[in-house]
Scaffold this motif. Structure first.
Motif, mmCIF file in Angstrom:
data_model
loop_
_atom_site.group_PDB
_atom_site.id
_atom_site.type_symbol
_atom_site.label_atom_id
_atom_site.label_comp_id
_atom_site.label_asym_id
_atom_site.label_seq_id
_atom_site.Cartn_x
_atom_site.Cartn_y
_atom_site.Cartn_z
ATOM 1 N N LYS A 146 0.876 -1.171 0.000
ATOM 2 C CA LYS A 146 0.000 0.000 0.000
ATOM 3 C C LYS A 146 0.920 1.229 0.000
ATOM 4 O O LYS A 146 1.736 1.397 0.904
ATOM 5 N N ILE A 147 0.792 2.071 -1.026
ATOM 6 C CA ILE A 147 1.625 3.264 -1.180
ATOM 7 C C ILE A 147 0.754 4.485 -0.954
ATOM 8 O O ILE A 147 -0.321 4.619 -1.533
ATOM 9 N N GLU A 148 1.273 5.403 -0.140
ATOM 10 C CA GLU A 148 0.545 6.636 0.140
ATOM 11 C C GLU A 148 1.545 7.740 0.453
ATOM 12 O O GLU A 148 2.582 7.494 1.066
ATOM 13 N N ILE A 149 1.208 8.952 0.026
ATOM 14 C CA ILE A 149 1.984 10.139 0.389
ATOM 15 C C ILE A 149 1.032 11.087 1.085
ATOM 16 O O ILE A 149 -0.025 11.415 0.542
ATOM 17 N N ARG A 150 1.397 11.464 2.315
ATOM 18 C CA ARG A 150 0.605 12.427 3.082
ATOM 19 C C ARG A 150 1.517 13.565 3.502
ATOM 20 O O ARG A 150 2.558 13.334 4.126
#
Length: 173
Positions: free
Chosen positions: A93-97
């Motif tokens: 799971k890839i995410e940028i916050r």
């Protein structure tokens, strides 16, 4: 000198040169190839204009690993080759916050990034089986998986792993 000896010597040299030429073509086609980097998306790891040797057989008996730098056809236009770093593996799971990269809900630390990513948000996305999520090291100037229509690169599309760059001779990874 005897004419026959001269002709034999010339033929032997022609054969040596022909064999060397064929071997170079086979090595270039099946083992190693060279790419020239046209953009700054991988700076400071690979600079614009650097040339990179890529090993075609890297993933013959193993899977690509997170952090590998690879060459592949751009998923949105396969006529163009890209060179990027593998960030997401199948199932990740890839995410940028707020400009911080998370892989599987954990902050992913990268020592090759020279400046913080711009405050942006992306995802979350889950990398499909048999695919990889790619990003450039120069995150603020990289057209990578975050911006592509087809966000993932299939394993069979990876042409090879970057192993060596020049003119500043450096082993990669």
């Amino acid at each position: 000198m005897n004419k026959r000896i001269i002709i034999k010597e010339i033929i032997s040299w022609v054969l040596v040169i022909a064999v060397a030429f064929v071997m170079a073509l086979l090595i270039n086609r099946f083992v190693i190839f060279k790419v020239e980097v046209p953009s700054g998306s991988m700076e400071n790891t690979i600079m614009t204009g650097d040339r990179v040797f890529t090993f075609r057989l890297s993933y013959l008996f193993s899977d690509p690993k997170r952090g590998d730098i690879v060459v592949f056809p751009f998923p949105d236009n396969e006529q163009v080759d890209y060179i990027k770093r593998i960030i997401g593996l199948p199932g990740d799971k890839i995410e940028i916050r707020n400009g911080i990269l998370y892989i599987n809900d954990e902050v992913y630390e990268e020592d090759y990034i020279l400046e913080p990513m711009e405050e942006e948000d992306f995802g979350p996305v889950v990398v499909p089986e048999g695919c990889y999520f790619m990003m450039g090291d120069n995150r603020n100037s990289s057209m990578d998986s975050r911006y592509w229509i087809n966000k993932f690169v299939k394993k069979e599309k990876i042409k090879g792993k970057a192993i060596f760059k020049y003119p500043k001779f450096t082993w990669l990874n």
